[in-house]
Design a protein around this motif. Sequence first.
Motif, PDB file in Angstrom:
ATOM      1  N   GLN A 179       0.835  -1.205   0.000  1.00  0.00           N
ATOM      2  CA  GLN A 179       0.000   0.000   0.000  1.00  0.00           C
ATOM      3  C   GLN A 179       0.872   1.259   0.000  1.00  0.00           C
ATOM      4  OE1 GLN A 179      -2.534   0.588   3.405  1.00  0.00           O
ATOM      5  NE2 GLN A 179      -3.895   1.971   2.295  1.00  0.00           N
ATOM      6  N   ASP A 180       1.969   1.214   0.751  1.00  0.00           N
ATOM      7  CA  ASP A 180       2.909   2.342   0.739  1.00  0.00           C
ATOM      8  C   ASP A 180       3.441   2.595  -0.668  1.00  0.00           C
ATOM      9  OD1 ASP A 180       2.845   3.050   3.397  1.00  0.00           O
ATOM     10  OD2 ASP A 180       4.725   2.078   3.935  1.00  0.00           O
ATOM     11  N   GLY A 206       1.112   4.560  -2.599  1.00  0.00           N
ATOM     12  CA  GLY A 206       1.175   5.948  -2.139  1.00  0.00           C
ATOM     13  C   GLY A 206       2.397   6.663  -2.695  1.00  0.00           C
ATOM     14  N   HIS A 207       3.532   5.977  -2.689  1.00  0.00           N
ATOM     15  CA  HIS A 207       4.762   6.598  -3.178  1.00  0.00           C
ATOM     16  C   HIS A 207       4.651   6.924  -4.661  1.00  0.00           C
ATOM     17  CE1 HIS A 207       7.109   4.549   0.346  1.00  0.00           C
ATOM     18  NE2 HIS A 207       6.189   5.409   0.732  1.00  0.00           N
ATOM     19  N   LEU A 257       1.927   7.689  -6.162  1.00  0.00           N
ATOM     20  CA  LEU A 257       1.048   8.867  -6.257  1.00  0.00           C
ATOM     21  C   LEU A 257       1.786  10.149  -5.887  1.00  0.00           C
ATOM     22  CD1 LEU A 257      -2.314   7.465  -4.854  1.00  0.00           C
ATOM     23  CD2 LEU A 257      -1.699   7.908  -7.223  1.00  0.00           C
ATOM     24  N   TYR A 258       2.608  10.112  -4.800  1.00  0.00           N
ATOM     25  CA  TYR A 258       3.345  11.340  -4.441  1.00  0.00           C
ATOM     26  C   TYR A 258       4.191  11.796  -5.628  1.00  0.00           C
ATOM     27  CZ  TYR A 258       3.235   9.400   0.438  1.00  0.00           C
ATOM     28  OH  TYR A 258       2.915   8.839   1.630  1.00  0.00           O
ATOM     29  N   CYS A 271       2.307  13.167  -8.671  1.00  0.00           N
ATOM     30  CA  CYS A 271       1.849  14.541  -8.422  1.00  0.00           C
ATOM     31  C   CYS A 271       3.022  15.513  -8.469  1.00  0.00           C
ATOM     32  CB  CYS A 271       1.103  14.631  -7.092  1.00  0.00           C
ATOM     33  SG  CYS A 271      -0.603  14.097  -7.266  1.00  0.00           S
ATOM     34  N   ARG A 295       9.428  12.251   2.512  1.00  0.00           N
ATOM     35  CA  ARG A 295       8.296  11.470   3.001  1.00  0.00           C
ATOM     36  C   ARG A 295       8.522   9.980   2.750  1.00  0.00           C
ATOM     37  NH1 ARG A 295       2.903  12.542   4.121  1.00  0.00           N
ATOM     38  NH2 ARG A 295       3.225  14.756   3.897  1.00  0.00           N
ATOM     39  N   GLU A 333       9.090   6.446   5.301  1.00  0.00           N
ATOM     40  CA  GLU A 333       8.216   5.277   5.290  1.00  0.00           C
ATOM     41  C   GLU A 333       8.964   3.996   4.926  1.00  0.00           C
ATOM     42  OE1 GLU A 333       4.187   7.788   4.347  1.00  0.00           O
ATOM     43  OE2 GLU A 333       4.786   6.274   2.898  1.00  0.00           O
ATOM     44  N   PHE A 380      10.752   1.024   7.256  1.00  0.00           N
ATOM     45  CA  PHE A 380      10.009  -0.159   7.693  1.00  0.00           C
ATOM     46  C   PHE A 380      10.058  -1.259   6.627  1.00  0.00           C
ATOM     47  CE2 PHE A 380       5.547  -0.565   5.953  1.00  0.00           C
ATOM     48  CZ  PHE A 380       5.354  -1.895   6.226  1.00  0.00           C
ATOM     49  N   HIS A 381      10.060  -0.875   5.364  1.00  0.00           N
ATOM     50  CA  HIS A 381      10.100  -1.880   4.289  1.00  0.00           C
ATOM     51  C   HIS A 381      11.387  -2.709   4.388  1.00  0.00           C
ATOM     52  CE1 HIS A 381       7.415   0.855   1.582  1.00  0.00           C
ATOM     53  NE2 HIS A 381       6.895   0.628   2.763  1.00  0.00           N
ATOM     54  N   ARG A 404     -13.604   3.667 -11.538  1.00  0.00           N
ATOM     55  CA  ARG A 404     -13.427   5.081 -11.888  1.00  0.00           C
ATOM     56  C   ARG A 404     -14.736   5.653 -12.428  1.00  0.00           C
ATOM     57  NH1 ARG A 404      -8.700   2.704 -13.699  1.00  0.00           N
ATOM     58  NH2 ARG A 404      -9.329   2.716 -15.884  1.00  0.00           N
TER      59      ARG A 404
END
Lengths: 108, 325
Positions: free
Chosen positions: B82-83, B86-87, B89-90, B93, B162, B166, B169-170, B305
């Motif tokens: 899941q991270d 997110g990464h 997406l960051y 953007c 950011r 995160e 932990f990986h 979507r």
Amino acid sequence: MTNHDATDAAPPSSTDGEWPLWEVFITPGDGRPHEHAGSLHAVDAEHALENARDVYARRNEGIGIWVVPSSAITASTPEDVGSFFDPANDKVYRHPQFYKSPRGVKVF
Amino acid sequence: MRPDPLHSAPEDATRLAQFEARVARGESIEPKDWMPERYRKQLIRMMSQHAHSEIVGMLPEGNWITRAPSLRRKLGLLAKVQDEAGHGLYIYCGTETLGVDRHELIGQLLAGTAKYSSIFNYPTLTWADIGAIGWLVDGAAIVNQTMLAKASYGPYKRAMIRICKEENFHKRQGYEIMMVLAGGTAAQHAMAQDALNRWWWPSIMMFGPHDAASSNSEELTRWGIKRKSNDELRQRFINLTVAQAQAIALTIPDPELRYNEETENWDFGEIDWDEFWRVVKGDGPCNRERLAARRKAHADGEWVRAAAVAHADKERVRLRESGAA
């Protein structure tokens, strides 16, 4: 919780196109202000809030989130930075160091 | 928020000199600031490849979510995957602040014209591979991203800060998997060693070609996007990793690996660059499979979507009507 006024400002396009862009601001609590965390795409404000939680607050980064349509933000431009901030440049009397106090006296 | 490339002023020597002086002073370059077109292009190339890597990187690991050996391992792996989403997406953007649409970038990925990290074109054959990926692949990524967290472009730098927070932990969850297997039965130890044997060389290839063969490095360094060379980063990763392998009694599969007292580095054998270029150019073990899986996921998500857009449209109408009443 959702500010529905913002929904009208950002109509979603078709699924072929890109969803509107939102800017995300998060406060970690403790009375600290909301700070820009990043941006994301979402169909409406509620969707943007949920995505913001999942994308930018997976580890208790915040207790409050604002999402704002990027198109609603008006920003100063780097080109104007000189003249725009100029009025603040020569006002040393706005700073405490400008004022004298007797030697040895603690004013604060 | 997005710069308009059509209205960017012509690149003249004065502006370029000012820009380079800002970079040299360690200032952050922000989306609306003037930047050379090459800087913008290099960043779009680099950041979009990075974002694609996060997205494709979910596939080899996602493969093992349903087969994780315990609930603890499953929770950790789910959170890690899941991270990665997110990464991705960051960074997408962040890339959009340079005036390119995420939609366009994803289109390039699905069309097979975009690059992503070659490491994700290797298969995950056993559970130990999940350990090796977290330990080595995320470990290598952290070394690279710690450098990028000082990059001259503000949005990239902020995304990296950011992400680095995160990803620790990986790496830890991967190393723990390896530690437990290496300390287990003979068969478990062998499984861990086999995973290290297969992932070691692709992991050290992640830092890219040798400095002399890296065409983009000079420009990226001059503009403060990269602050260390491929070879420096690779050496740093190897120096860090050798002790970690020794601590859990695993052997790095390189007979030429030895400590150099003089340089205080671990010297290592030559990388198989033919393999590297073969995988980069699309002929790795899983290139086609990864692309097919991404296309399928994108097509399968179409109804979600469409539903999100339909729901938003309905809500808007409902609000308008309740407002009018």
